[in-house]
Design a protein around this motif. Structure first.
Motif, PDB file in Angstrom:
ATOM      1  N   LYS A   1       0.873  -1.177   0.000  1.00 14.02           N
ATOM      2  CA  LYS A   1       0.000   0.000   0.000  1.00 14.02           C
ATOM      3  C   LYS A   1       0.907   1.222   0.000  1.00 14.02           C
ATOM      4  O   LYS A   1       1.636   1.473   0.952  1.00 14.02           O
ATOM      5  CB  LYS A   1      -0.897   0.013   1.228  1.00 14.02           C
ATOM      6  CG  LYS A   1      -1.915  -1.114   1.253  1.00 14.02           C
ATOM      7  CD  LYS A   1      -2.772  -1.035   2.504  1.00 14.02           C
ATOM      8  CE  LYS A   1      -3.710  -2.224   2.625  1.00 14.02           C
ATOM      9  NZ  LYS A   1      -3.034  -3.512   2.865  1.00 14.02           N
ATOM     10  N   ILE A   2       0.853   1.970  -1.086  1.00 17.12           N
ATOM     11  CA  ILE A   2       1.807   3.073  -1.277  1.00 17.12           C
ATOM     12  C   ILE A   2       1.084   4.389  -1.497  1.00 17.12           C
ATOM     13  O   ILE A   2       0.091   4.450  -2.231  1.00 17.12           O
ATOM     14  CB  ILE A   2       2.710   2.785  -2.503  1.00 17.12           C
ATOM     15  CG1 ILE A   2       3.650   1.617  -2.202  1.00 17.12           C
ATOM     16  CG2 ILE A   2       3.511   4.019  -2.895  1.00 17.12           C
ATOM     17  CD1 ILE A   2       4.494   1.227  -3.399  1.00 17.12           C
ATOM     18  N   TRP A   3       1.590   5.433  -0.855  1.00 16.38           N
ATOM     19  CA  TRP A   3       1.179   6.798  -1.147  1.00 16.38           C
ATOM     20  C   TRP A   3       2.345   7.491  -1.844  1.00 16.38           C
ATOM     21  O   TRP A   3       3.446   7.555  -1.301  1.00 16.38           O
ATOM     22  CB  TRP A   3       0.827   7.545   0.146  1.00 16.38           C
ATOM     23  CG  TRP A   3      -0.538   7.203   0.645  1.00 16.38           C
ATOM     24  CD1 TRP A   3      -0.891   6.117   1.382  1.00 16.38           C
ATOM     25  CD2 TRP A   3      -1.733   7.946   0.413  1.00 16.38           C
ATOM     26  NE1 TRP A   3      -2.239   6.128   1.636  1.00 16.38           N
ATOM     27  CE2 TRP A   3      -2.782   7.249   1.060  1.00 16.38           C
ATOM     28  CE3 TRP A   3      -2.037   9.129  -0.278  1.00 16.38           C
ATOM     29  CZ2 TRP A   3      -4.110   7.703   1.034  1.00 16.38           C
ATOM     30  CZ3 TRP A   3      -3.345   9.579  -0.293  1.00 16.38           C
ATOM     31  CH2 TRP A   3      -4.365   8.866   0.351  1.00 16.38           C
ATOM     32  N   LYS A   4       2.098   8.020  -3.056  1.00 10.34           N
ATOM     33  CA  LYS A   4       3.162   8.695  -3.796  1.00 10.34           C
ATOM     34  C   LYS A   4       3.030  10.205  -3.687  1.00 10.34           C
ATOM     35  O   LYS A   4       1.930  10.749  -3.793  1.00 10.34           O
ATOM     36  CB  LYS A   4       3.090   8.297  -5.276  1.00 10.34           C
ATOM     37  CG  LYS A   4       3.493   6.837  -5.491  1.00 10.34           C
ATOM     38  CD  LYS A   4       4.447   6.697  -6.650  1.00 10.34           C
ATOM     39  CE  LYS A   4       5.158   5.355  -6.556  1.00 10.34           C
ATOM     40  NZ  LYS A   4       5.839   4.983  -7.777  1.00 10.34           N
ATOM     41  N   SER A   5       4.147  10.872  -3.463  1.00  4.60           N
ATOM     42  CA  SER A   5       4.153  12.332  -3.430  1.00  4.60           C
ATOM     43  C   SER A   5       4.075  12.871  -4.850  1.00  4.60           C
ATOM     44  O   SER A   5       4.180  12.120  -5.829  1.00  4.60           O
ATOM     45  CB  SER A   5       5.430  12.829  -2.762  1.00  4.60           C
ATOM     46  OG  SER A   5       6.510  12.650  -3.668  1.00  4.60           O
ATOM     47  N   ALA A   6       3.917  14.184  -4.968  1.00  2.00           N
ATOM     48  CA  ALA A   6       3.840  14.821  -6.286  1.00  2.00           C
ATOM     49  C   ALA A   6       5.109  14.560  -7.089  1.00  2.00           C
ATOM     50  O   ALA A   6       5.096  14.552  -8.326  1.00  2.00           O
ATOM     51  CB  ALA A   6       3.609  16.323  -6.131  1.00  2.00           C
ATOM     52  N   MET A   7       6.230  14.325  -6.414  1.00  4.83           N
ATOM     53  CA  MET A   7       7.507  14.070  -7.077  1.00  4.83           C
ATOM     54  C   MET A   7       7.672  12.600  -7.434  1.00  4.83           C
ATOM     55  O   MET A   7       8.714  12.197  -7.943  1.00  4.83           O
ATOM     56  CB  MET A   7       8.672  14.489  -6.167  1.00  4.83           C
ATOM     57  CG  MET A   7       8.531  15.867  -5.536  1.00  4.83           C
ATOM     58  SD  MET A   7       8.358  17.153  -6.794  1.00  4.83           S
ATOM     59  CE  MET A   7      10.033  17.169  -7.444  1.00  4.83           C
ATOM     60  N   GLY A   8       6.682  11.791  -7.129  1.00  3.43           N
ATOM     61  CA  GLY A   8       6.750  10.385  -7.497  1.00  3.43           C
ATOM     62  C   GLY A   8       7.418   9.495  -6.472  1.00  3.43           C
ATOM     63  O   GLY A   8       7.558   8.283  -6.691  1.00  3.43           O
ATOM     64  N   GLN A   9       7.835  10.086  -5.335  1.00  3.55           N
ATOM     65  CA  GLN A   9       8.456   9.257  -4.300  1.00  3.55           C
ATOM     66  C   GLN A   9       7.411   8.726  -3.328  1.00  3.55           C
ATOM     67  O   GLN A   9       6.349   9.318  -3.158  1.00  3.55           O
ATOM     68  CB  GLN A   9       9.490  10.087  -3.503  1.00  3.55           C
ATOM     69  CG  GLN A   9      10.718  10.420  -4.306  1.00  3.55           C
ATOM     70  CD  GLN A   9      11.249  11.800  -3.956  1.00  3.55           C
ATOM     71  OE1 GLN A   9      10.511  12.664  -3.509  1.00  3.55           O
ATOM     72  NE2 GLN A   9      12.535  12.000  -4.193  1.00  3.55           N
ATOM     73  N   GLU A  10       7.771   7.632  -2.655  1.00  3.05           N
ATOM     74  CA  GLU A  10       6.849   7.106  -1.665  1.00  3.05           C
ATOM     75  C   GLU A  10       6.872   7.988  -0.422  1.00  3.05           C
ATOM     76  O   GLU A  10       7.939   8.345   0.077  1.00  3.05           O
ATOM     77  CB  GLU A  10       7.218   5.668  -1.286  1.00  3.05           C
ATOM     78  CG  GLU A  10       6.197   5.099  -0.320  1.00  3.05           C
ATOM     79  CD  GLU A  10       6.446   3.644   0.045  1.00  3.05           C
ATOM     80  OE1 GLU A  10       7.310   3.008  -0.579  1.00  3.05           O
ATOM     81  OE2 GLU A  10       5.767   3.155   0.971  1.00  3.05           O
ATOM     82  N   LYS A  11       5.668   8.325   0.060  1.00  6.66           N
ATOM     83  CA  LYS A  11       5.546   9.151   1.261  1.00  6.66           C
ATOM     84  C   LYS A  11       5.368   8.234   2.466  1.00  6.66           C
ATOM     85  O   LYS A  11       4.534   7.325   2.444  1.00  6.66           O
ATOM     86  CB  LYS A  11       4.332  10.075   1.109  1.00  6.66           C
ATOM     87  CG  LYS A  11       3.858  10.751   2.370  1.00  6.66           C
ATOM     88  CD  LYS A  11       4.682  11.963   2.734  1.00  6.66           C
ATOM     89  CE  LYS A  11       4.079  12.668   3.970  1.00  6.66           C
ATOM     90  NZ  LYS A  11       5.010  13.633   4.545  1.00  6.66           N
TER      91      LYS A  11
END
Lengths: 330, 330
Positions: A309-319
């Motif tokens: 389960k991943i949340w991606k930041s606007a920069m495409g990195q995992e938050k």
């Protein structure tokens, strides 16, 4: 009798609560209510308990407290696709609940009950050390059709209604009114956040659409991130933070203090709808929601159980989040 | 994990409450329960809220507290003629509710739920300043047949189940353990009174008989005298104190201290059934009750609205009570 007096139990019921009673409630003069559930429908039952100094401020307007107590329950019914039928109220009161207080409380409760066509069916009045409101709400869905929390399948798109984080920021604003980020908000934006904390807007009009389109649904009460974990409990999922709908007030606050993004995403008390919809039904779902006046926004997608389960930041990195859910304790 | 630790919400639900969940509760993993009400039946809803230091002693055995919280709700269902379907639990807990405490609480709750065929359907767990238990219980009756509180007619005979006053005397005994009347009771009689205060015996087996024979019914929770006022609210009534069924323990206590008669008749927490039965059905009602193991005793008769509500002493004089009902505040 002066408004500053604490009313007796029978006076309280007869004067303030009985006018809110629906059919089957026997004017609140019996020990139980009786309800006919239409054939072909199932009863849906939900219970939420609110405690002063834990879930709300005791000094808030009585009508606001009432609306919050009923609203959070109506929000659960809506998320399950249920049409409201009625509710019972456990009213644990203190010496602060005077006649004037109770009148204002009943007015707020009645206003929301009428709006939702969800009458009072019964309950219990007791003495308690702090104001304690325990509402059990009832609804109906076509038999076997209650929208489950865990009916989503890999590939289903995940939507959220309205905007996220306003209530959590509204609470934070009350706890730290002199913080720089609060000072950066104009009065209108502050009023918006304060109102979203005080007054949940149960998404009753979405209920029939969830029945028609959603594979799974729940309301967002403990923070969006933690609640997506629950929706996707047996699955993987991918979410994009940049897609999460934010109000102007929330965007302004976060632009002043970037750490508030996590408050918004994990802070709770949103009472918006989180749901999954099969991709081939998604377009129609969004259009129908718009027709009933509710914006729904795609924030991610469910994946197979082997995926994280991943949340991606606007920069495409995992938050990574410090904590994913909110636990109530003011 | 050690038993002295306070469990997290999800651990609490998964480990202690989920094993009590019934069909339609989705293992307590959803936000709501779904229940099918058989066609031809009405749902019956009742809610009773119990607060530590108001309705029970926090130091009592957790299993006893659980049984009381569920029992008082089952008593209301029984009085309405309803067959139990399930219940939801609002669990307002403090730091005293450790793992060991919760295990014992769930064991007591489960034992009574199984005995009554009344499974847990859902609820809410919150933090609270004192232990607060808000149970909403559900039952079913044939459509339109819920036994009302005010269905009695002039001439109907008034019956009460079991014995009256034991719980009120049990509470008084705990509050004044050195009183002469307590010293006059042997250990067995003291244990009887203590047990009746701790453990209501909901009269579930009487429910079908109330449906068949009673014109009105309610449970005795706030004291017999005040509760007969409620049953006969729009009528007159005549009762004879000498007919009120008393246990050996209550009779012994009252023979030591005559003032305890009023405690027994107005003290509350009896959770016996009070009902009215048309005279031509009374004989059969008594016989059928005996068949299911419950003694019911005629204590009076309903009269026309123009008549007063009178309690007569054994000497035939009218008895006046200092107060007719009990208001809970330990």
């Amino acid at each position: 009798m002066p408004g500053s007096v604490v009313p007796g139990e029978f006076e309280l019921i007869a004067e303030f609560f009985a006018p809110l009673a629906g059919g089957g409630a026997f004017g609140l003069e019996d020990d139980a209510a009786s309800l006919a559930i239409p054939s072909g429908e199932n009863l849906v039952i939900t219970q939420d308990m609110l405690v002063e100094d834990v879930h709300f401020f005791g000094a808030d307007a009585p009508g606001s407290i009432a609306k919050k107590a009923l609203g959070v329950n109506l929000s659960d019914l809506a998320a399950k696709g249920a049409r409201p039928l009625g509710f019972t109220l456990g009213f644990g009161r203190t010496s602060q609940q005077t006649r004037d207080w109770c009148r204002a409380f009943a007015e707020g409760l009645g206003a929301m009950a009428r709006e939702a066509a969800c009458p009072l069916l019964g309950g219990d009045t007791v003495n308690a050390p702090v104001l304690t409101l325990s509402i059990t709400a009832f609804g109906a869905v076509p038999s076997g059709r209650m929208v489950p929390r865990q009916g989503g399948r890999p590939g289903d798109l995940v939507y959220v209604s309205g905007t996220i984080g306003d209530a959590a920021l509204g609470l934070k604003m009350r706890l730290e009114p002199d913080a720089p980020w609060v000072q950066a908000l104009d009065l209108g934006l502050r009023a918006h956040l304060a109102d979203r904390y005080l007054h949940p807007r149960p998404r009753i009009t979405l209920a029939p659409l969830l029945l028609a389109y959603a594979s799974a649904a729940m309301d967002v009460s403990d923070g969006l991130v933690g609640d997506t974990d629950k929706l996707a409990r047996k699955l993987g999922a991918r979410f994009e933070i940049a897609r999460v709908p934010l109000s102007e007030a929330a965007r302004t606050a976060i632009s002043t203090d970037a750490a508030l993004l996590e408050t918004a995403l994990t802070g709770g008390d949103d009472y918006e709808i989180l749901c999954s919809v099969p991709p081939d039904r998604a377009c129609e779902f969004v259009a129908q929601a718009s027709n009933v006046g509710v914006d729904v926004t795609k924030i991610g997608v469910l994946e197979t159980a082997s995926s994280p389960k991943i949340w991606k930041s606007a920069m495409g990195q995992e938050k990574r989040f410090t904590r994913r859910s909110y636990t109530h304790s003011l």
